[in-house]
Scaffold this active site. Structure first.
Site, PDB file in Angstrom:
ATOM      1  N   PHE A 281      52.600  31.179  26.365  1.00 30.16           N
ATOM      2  CA  PHE A 281      53.847  30.583  26.857  1.00 30.16           C
ATOM      3  C   PHE A 281      54.397  29.694  25.762  1.00 30.16           C
ATOM      4  O   PHE A 281      53.726  28.761  25.303  1.00 30.16           O
ATOM      5  CB  PHE A 281      53.558  29.767  28.120  1.00 30.16           C
ATOM      6  N   ASP A 367      49.219  55.406  52.150  1.00 27.25           N
ATOM      7  CA  ASP A 367      48.855  54.642  50.945  1.00 27.25           C
ATOM      8  C   ASP A 367      49.027  55.527  49.713  1.00 27.25           C
ATOM      9  O   ASP A 367      49.730  56.545  49.746  1.00 27.25           O
ATOM     10  CB  ASP A 367      47.417  54.101  51.103  1.00 27.25           C
ATOM     11  N   LYS A 477      53.988  48.551  51.207  1.00 22.48           N
ATOM     12  CA  LYS A 477      52.827  47.810  50.689  1.00 22.48           C
ATOM     13  C   LYS A 477      53.042  47.748  49.180  1.00 22.48           C
ATOM     14  O   LYS A 477      52.957  48.763  48.494  1.00 22.48           O
ATOM     15  CB  LYS A 477      51.539  48.552  51.036  1.00 22.48           C
ATOM     16  N   TRP A 478      53.367  46.565  48.685  1.00 23.44           N
ATOM     17  CA  TRP A 478      53.777  46.376  47.281  1.00 23.44           C
ATOM     18  C   TRP A 478      52.550  45.968  46.469  1.00 23.44           C
ATOM     19  O   TRP A 478      52.130  44.813  46.514  1.00 23.44           O
ATOM     20  CB  TRP A 478      54.856  45.290  47.231  1.00 23.44           C
ATOM     21  N   ASN A 481      48.031  46.532  40.373  1.00 21.54           N
ATOM     22  CA  ASN A 481      46.604  46.828  40.225  1.00 21.54           C
ATOM     23  C   ASN A 481      45.974  46.585  38.868  1.00 21.54           C
ATOM     24  O   ASN A 481      45.024  47.278  38.485  1.00 21.54           O
ATOM     25  CB  ASN A 481      46.354  48.282  40.662  1.00 21.54           C
ATOM     26  N   GLY A 528      44.107  44.124  46.548  1.00 21.98           N
ATOM     27  CA  GLY A 528      43.720  43.136  47.558  1.00 21.98           C
ATOM     28  C   GLY A 528      44.414  41.829  47.256  1.00 21.98           C
ATOM     29  O   GLY A 528      45.625  41.780  47.058  1.00 21.98           O
ATOM     30  N   ASP A 533      49.462  34.131  47.011  1.00 20.25           N
ATOM     31  CA  ASP A 533      50.006  32.812  46.696  1.00 20.25           C
ATOM     32  C   ASP A 533      51.297  32.580  47.466  1.00 20.25           C
ATOM     33  O   ASP A 533      51.917  33.525  47.977  1.00 20.25           O
ATOM     34  CB  ASP A 533      50.254  32.692  45.183  1.00 20.25           C
ATOM     35  N   ASP A 547      40.445  43.900  48.813  1.00 21.17           N
ATOM     36  CA  ASP A 547      40.045  45.306  48.897  1.00 21.17           C
ATOM     37  C   ASP A 547      38.672  45.442  49.537  1.00 21.17           C
ATOM     38  O   ASP A 547      38.176  46.549  49.708  1.00 21.17           O
ATOM     39  CB  ASP A 547      40.019  45.941  47.500  1.00 21.17           C
ATOM     40  N   GLU A 613      33.627  55.370  70.034  1.00 19.10           N
ATOM     41  CA  GLU A 613      34.336  54.498  69.076  1.00 19.10           C
ATOM     42  C   GLU A 613      35.840  54.481  69.361  1.00 19.10           C
ATOM     43  O   GLU A 613      36.493  53.453  69.261  1.00 19.10           O
ATOM     44  CB  GLU A 613      34.089  54.992  67.640  1.00 19.10           C
TER      45      GLU A 613
HETATM   46  C1  GLA Z   1      44.733  48.856  45.503  1.00 21.46           C
HETATM   47  C2  GLA Z   1      44.919  48.349  46.918  1.00 21.46           C
HETATM   48  C3  GLA Z   1      44.256  49.291  47.878  1.00 21.46           C
HETATM   49  C4  GLA Z   1      44.881  50.654  47.741  1.00 21.46           C
HETATM   50  C5  GLA Z   1      44.767  51.141  46.310  1.00 21.46           C
HETATM   51  C6  GLA Z   1      45.564  52.405  46.097  1.00 21.46           C
HETATM   52  O1  GLA Z   1      43.408  48.813  45.117  1.00 21.46           O
HETATM   53  O2  GLA Z   1      44.450  47.057  47.053  1.00 21.46           O
HETATM   54  O3  GLA Z   1      44.377  48.829  49.196  1.00 21.46           O
HETATM   55  O4  GLA Z   1      46.215  50.593  48.126  1.00 21.46           O
HETATM   56  O5  GLA Z   1      45.244  50.176  45.382  1.00 21.46           O
HETATM   57  O6  GLA Z   1      45.506  52.865  44.801  1.00 21.46           O
END
Ligand code: GLA
Length: 726
Positions: A281, A367, A477-478, A481, A528, A533, A547, A613
């Site tokens: 920075f 996913d 789900k954004w 990774n 995960g 934050d 995760d 189940e």
């Molecule tokens: C990350 C997410 C998981 C899943 C994988 C898919 O690890 O945390 O929940 O969505 O990516 O590639």
């Protein structure tokens, strides 16, 4: 008035319902910190002592007053080079390479309402909610530099926020090398520092240590708030516990790199700071340019950690999270990740959806693996077109079919990334953050897109907008990774800005999606909880917490997370056994008890369930619907710690009429002593009925002496007590 200024002493007082914060612009023009603690009248100026200290510099303006040193006095905004050798909030350099700039008080403004920040998330006041803003301006004449310290006061929430804007009006180009937002100086006291460390699949583990001389810091150099350290820290008196003692919190409303420091210095004074990460920075400010330090949410409790937690839970829920899903109940989802990974086609998805519907699920979340060439995690990021051959139809048509089963539809995306093996990379290799002539650092075989570039943001907005307008996708789900390593933008005039501008770029795209698609729920995720934050929570009112879906590990993740963040923002799913991360086998009931914590769902293949189940899951979903208001809006109590022979936690409705106490005994032993659980937060002098058995308990005896847990018949057994006030 929650903010007052006393002209004769130069003292500013910020008041909330239970706390007072004071600082003083003194006769030498320095802004000294006086007090942050329990609500008080008058002025805490006796906190300041003036002692001649060897080797502690004295400002020139103090003349022969050798007892005045910024090295020993508590400050609001310590700057490098002023004779204070403790951790500074600001380090700057001018074009000659000279460090430092003495800042002097120049004036203040008080405004009604809570300030907002350009391009950055910040706490907001709700309609009709009392809030005030104080802006104190400090100046350096040599550079014609101004620093505006922003204080937001939300009296009813017992919260004071801070931010800072540094502006260059001089002719020289200066570079900001370190920018912290908040500092709390304590002239005395013996403190513990509480932090939350972790790693991928084991985030936010509670850590408490006594301060020793020196500087201890937790930080992220990863361009993301990170799995490794969370940007939330607590300073507490040694003897502070859940229900008694003083503690102070600092929570950063920012999703990029950060640094929190706690320093015990030579005179046994303590300094706590929070701000941007210093590494990589170096932010240049030309004439007329400014930079804003992300917000820090501060809170103080004299009634222990539990009260501090309640303050943070309320401010996140009510003044950080926004949009429809701030209050609307979140859908119960079935996520396909642990159910199918990338091995599916359209037919399988519909079979899973149909089965999920029969269990009572609200939404199917498709996913990773749905777009062109994405049959493994080595390629295709950036090419956000559905793989129609795999799905057997367009995305829009698939969503229609899922909808026709009576289910909503959600979709996984990872917008900030680009794979080398992608059409996007072949078209725009310069959009990836790669240092020219250096080999890039890979993470999950992928690179980062340069979010500081407008055309990249436009491209992503167009892709996401296309998905959302061509299909009835009601949830994204954004994901994110990998950690950032190579920092480079082909268009930046200075690479020292890129990490900060990256985060602002991310926020800009998230904001645009929120504004254009207000009914879409975005769940944040970074492998995960790598970006768990308050900054993300401003745009994504729920975040995939980890995760790791193993019930036992999740208890300690939820425990650590609970100190700063409410249950409702935390997404947790019941998964299959043996667990995919740990191989552990835990009872279905325990997995439900642990996951029924916030934004709830399943992450397993329903087609592989036994009839028994299936029935169990259907009744879990029914039960969750009954409990969820209490879980997402109730007051949260940590009854004890993971690591104890049992783990218990409790939700109590805001009016005290209902309570839900969950407990898990991790390990069973022969001839175990009885375990008694002591709930908290019940109405004193009241009677509560156990909804299941009808047994009536007097609240005081229950809170004092506890109720016995059924002894377990195996490892990891869970039990729940649901109480209603009679
Ligand atoms: C990350 C997410 C998981 C899943 C994988 C898919 O690890 O945390 O929940 O969505 O990516 O590639």
């Amino acid at each position: 008035m929650s903010i007052t200024y006393d002209k004769s002493s130069g003292i500013f007082t910020l008041s909330t319902n239970n706390t007072t914060y004071q600082m003083q612009a003194d006769s030498y023009g320095y802004l000294l910190h006086l007090y942050y603690g329990r609500k008080t009248r008058g002025f805490a100026d006796w906190e300041l002592t003036f002692i001649d200290r060897g080797f502690s510099g004295c400002p020139y303006d103090a003349g022969h007053n050798r007892g005045y040193s910024l090295d020993a006095l508590p400050q609001e905004f310590p700057v490098q080079g002023t004779g204070d050798y403790r951790t500074p909030l600001l380090i700057l350099r001018d074009s000659e390479g000279t460090y430092g700039a003495d800042l002097h008080y120049s004036g203040y403004e008080i405004h009604e309402g809570k300030y907002s920040l350009p391009g950055l998330p910040a706490v907001y006041a709700n309609d009709g909610e009392e809030a005030q803003t104080l802006i104190i301006t400090l100046k350096n004449d040599r550079l014609n530099l101004s620093v505006k310290l922003l204080y937001g006061v939300l009296p009813e929430k017992d919260v004071i926020t801070r931010s800072v804007i540094v502006r260059n009006d001089g002719q020289d180009k200066i570079t900001i090398l370190r920018l912290g937002t908040a500092c709390l100086d304590f002239t005395h006291g013996k403190f513990d520092l509480i932090t939350f460390h972790g790693r991928h699949t084991l985030e936010r583990q509670f850590d408490r240590q006594s301060m020793t001389h020196g500087t201890f810091s937790v930080s992220s150099r990863r361009g993301m708030s990170s799995h490794q350290y969370n940007p939330f820290v607590i300073l507490a008196d040694h003897d502070t516990a859940e229900t008694h003692g003083r503690c102070w919190g600092m929570q950063f409303v920012y999703s990029g790199g950060f640094e929190a420091t706690a320093e015990l210095e030579q005179f046994d004074q303590t300094r706590l700071t929070m701000g941007l990460a210093q590494e990589k920075f170096a932010y240049p400010l030309k004439t007329g340019e400014e930079i804003c330090g992300p917000e820090v949410i501060m809170s103080f409790s004299s009634e222990g950690l539990e009260k501090l937690t309640h303050n943070y839970h309320r401010i996140i829920r009510e003044n950080v999270c926004r949009g429809k899903y701030k209050t609307a109940q979140r859908p119960i989802v079935l996520n396909t990740w642990e159910a199918l990974y990338m091995n599916f086609d359209g037919k399988k998805i519909l079979e899973v959806a149909e089965c999920a519907k029969s269990l009572g699920v609200d939404m199917l979340v498709l996913d990773d693996g749905w777009f062109m060439n994405r049959n493994d995690d080595n390629r295709a990021l950036g090419d956000w077109q559905a793989d129609e051959a795999k799905l057997g139809c367009t995305l829009g048509e698939l969503v229609k079919q899922v909808n026709s089963l009576g289910l909503k539809f959600g979709l996984w995306v990872e917008p900030e990334m680009i794979s080398e093996d992608s059409e996007l990379f072949r078209r725009h290799p310069d959009w990836a953050m790669v240092i020219p002539h250096e080999k890039p650092v890979l993470g999950r075989n992928q690179l980062l897109l340069d979010m500081s570039r407008r055309e990249v943001r436009e491209y992503l907005y167009a892709c996401l907008s296309d998905i959302l307008s061509s299909s009835n996708t009601e949830y994204l789900k954004w994901d994110f990774n990998r950690s950032i390593a190579s920092v480079y933008s082909h268009t930046a005039d200075n690479q020292g800005k890129v990490l900060y501008d990256y985060v602002l770029g991310l926020y800009e795209v998230l904001e645009r999606i929120n504004v254009s698609y207000p009914d879409v729920l975005i769940e944040g995720c970074a492998g995960g909880g790598g970006r768990f934050d308050a900054g993300m929570m401003y745009y994504t009112p729920q975040i995939w917490c980890s995760d790791n879906t193993d019930a036992l590990d999740r208890m300690s993740i939820h425990y650590g997370t609970s100190f700063g963040y409410p249950a409702g923002v935390l997404a947790a799913h019941v998964s299959t056994c043996p667990n995919h991360q740990t191989g552990r086998i835990t009872p279905m009931k325990t997995r439900y008890t642990v996951s029924s914590y916030g934004a709830f769902g399943y992450e397993l293949n329903p087609l592989k369930l036994t009839d028994e189940e299936r029935q169990e899951i259907a009744s879990q979903i029914e039960q969750y619907r009954k409990d969820r208001e209490l879980i997402t809006e109730g007051l949260y109590y940590r009854i004890n710690n993971p690591g104890d022979p049992y783990v218990a936690w409790e939700f109590v409705s805001p009016d005290g009429s209902k309570a839900l106490v969950n407990a898990v005994i991790p390990t069973n032993h022969g001839n175990m002593p009885e375990i008694y659980i002591t709930p908290r937060g019940l109405t004193p002098g009241a009677l509560y009925r156990d909804i299941l058995t009808g047994k009536v308990y007097p609240s005081d005896a229950l809170m004092d002496s506890g109720y016995p847990l059924p002894l377990p018949k195996g490892d990891y057994e869970a039990s729940t007590l649901r109480l209603e006030r009679v």
